[in-house]
Scaffold this active site. Sequence first.
Site, PDB file in Angstrom:
ATOM      1  N   ARG A   1     -20.012  17.827   3.023  1.00  7.68           N
ATOM      2  CA  ARG A   1     -20.854  18.572   2.069  1.00  7.68           C
ATOM      3  C   ARG A   1     -22.323  18.236   2.290  1.00  7.68           C
ATOM      4  NH1 ARG A   1     -19.694  17.971  -4.235  1.00  7.68           N
ATOM      5  NH2 ARG A   1     -20.581  15.919  -3.845  1.00  7.68           N
TER       6      ARG A   1
ATOM      7  N   HIS B   1     -47.042  22.758   0.514  1.00 11.93           N
ATOM      8  CA  HIS B   1     -45.701  23.292   0.236  1.00 11.93           C
ATOM      9  C   HIS B   1     -44.861  23.423   1.506  1.00 11.93           C
ATOM     10  CE1 HIS B   1     -47.503  23.909  -3.623  1.00 11.93           C
ATOM     11  NE2 HIS B   1     -46.334  24.268  -4.124  1.00 11.93           N
TER      12      HIS B   1
ATOM     13  N   LYS C   1     -26.255  20.624  -2.934  1.00 11.42           N
ATOM     14  CA  LYS C   1     -26.414  19.406  -3.747  1.00 11.42           C
ATOM     15  C   LYS C   1     -27.857  18.926  -3.643  1.00 11.42           C
ATOM     16  CE  LYS C   1     -23.721  15.453  -5.346  1.00 11.42           C
ATOM     17  NZ  LYS C   1     -23.769  15.847  -6.746  1.00 11.42           N
TER      18      LYS C   1
HETATM   19  N1  PDD Z   1     -22.726  14.903  -9.629  1.00 11.38           N
HETATM   20  N2  PDD Z   1     -21.357  19.708 -10.503  1.00 11.38           N
HETATM   21  C1  PDD Z   1     -22.558  19.112 -10.532  1.00 11.38           C
HETATM   22  C2  PDD Z   1     -23.744  19.904 -10.950  1.00 11.38           C
HETATM   23  C3  PDD Z   1     -22.671  17.759 -10.164  1.00 11.38           C
HETATM   24  O1  PDD Z   1     -23.878  17.162 -10.168  1.00 11.38           O
HETATM   25  C4  PDD Z   1     -21.518  17.040  -9.788  1.00 11.38           C
HETATM   26  C5  PDD Z   1     -21.555  15.589  -9.379  1.00 11.38           C
HETATM   27  C6  PDD Z   1     -20.277  17.711  -9.778  1.00 11.38           C
HETATM   28  C7  PDD Z   1     -19.012  17.021  -9.328  1.00 11.38           C
HETATM   29  O2  PDD Z   1     -19.040  16.806  -7.943  1.00 11.38           O
HETATM   30  P1  PDD Z   1     -18.212  15.626  -7.246  1.00 11.38           P
HETATM   31  O3  PDD Z   1     -16.810  15.782  -7.697  1.00 11.38           O
HETATM   32  O4  PDD Z   1     -18.401  15.890  -5.814  1.00 11.38           O
HETATM   33  O5  PDD Z   1     -18.800  14.331  -7.718  1.00 11.38           O
HETATM   34  C8  PDD Z   1     -20.243  19.044 -10.126  1.00 11.38           C
HETATM   35  C9  PDD Z   1     -22.914  13.532  -9.282  1.00 11.38           C
HETATM   36  C10 PDD Z   1     -21.784  12.626  -9.632  1.00 11.38           C
HETATM   37  C11 PDD Z   1     -24.250  13.091  -9.811  1.00 11.38           C
HETATM   38  O6  PDD Z   1     -25.170  13.904  -9.769  1.00 11.38           O
HETATM   39  O7  PDD Z   1     -24.399  11.941 -10.244  1.00 11.38           O
END
Ligand code: PDD
Length: 278
Positions: A52, A102, A147
């Site tokens: 990812r 930017h 992410k």
């Molecule tokens: N966040 N959706 C969002 C917006 C998130 O930020 C996260 C995880 C998840 C779950 O994803 P995963 O199962 O891969 O952890 C879904 C992490 C834990 C954080 O920002 O701390």
Amino acid sequence: MQEIAYLNDTFMPLDKASVPINDRGLLFADGIYEVIVSRQGRPFLLEEHLARLQRSAAAISLKLPISTDAISEIIQTGIKKAGFPESMIYLQITRGTEARRHNYSPDIRANLIMTFRARPEYASEKFSQGVAIISVPEIRWSRCDIKSTALLPNIMMKQKAVEQGCQEALFVSAEGSIRECTAANIFLVKNKTLYTPPANRHILNGITRSFILRQARAENLELIEKDYSFAELCRADEVFITSSTVDLMPVVKIDDITVGNGRPGPATQAVKAFFPIR
Ligand code: PDD
């Protein structure tokens, strides 16, 4: 046991680590991240997290400073050095350091930042009795699958939830579809079938979410990925949220509505059993 950081090529105590004032992560949130936990000294679902990370990097045209194999080795070393029974690894890659402007130079070099801390502990009642969440309007951008470290809407809404004594805030689209929480995906159970919103650009495809879907398929559980309305969510038998930090947490209240009989249900317990014991 010690909280440690890794900055570009060096391990150091966490409180000694700092980034330059012109880091584009600081200036623009121009970066991507992963949160990975370790269990029994080993990173959990590491390959999925690194895949990812690569997808997020490609989506924002960021060249990783080192290979994912090299990142994997640093993670394993860091877990050993920090020495926690279960650690939480925060990994961030920013576009790099350059005077604020930017657009960025074609040859800018990304910065790699990692921290190794104890995995957060949650009160055991949260798992045994369930938690409350609030619904909030979807105010984020149209690439929630990346992410990205640009998390201001998530922070605003999480803070609102916490100030109301709730665990999470659930983003609901203008059309009334449920998306995900500020840092967790959402599942619901209705008539023994497991539902979760589809992994498209509206949500982050959680590694925990994918893990649960794989396990559920292997066990032939009824499973549907589809858009679900907030009204339907409120009529669910069971609801739970998932993330790397919590694994799975039962939800028993949404705004003023009690979910099912107000207690974590059997399907939630069955899915919880997919995870290695903590
Ligand atoms: N966040 N959706 C969002 C917006 C998130 O930020 C996260 C995880 C998840 C779950 O994803 P995963 O199962 O891969 O952890 C879904 C992490 C834990 C954080 O920002 O701390």
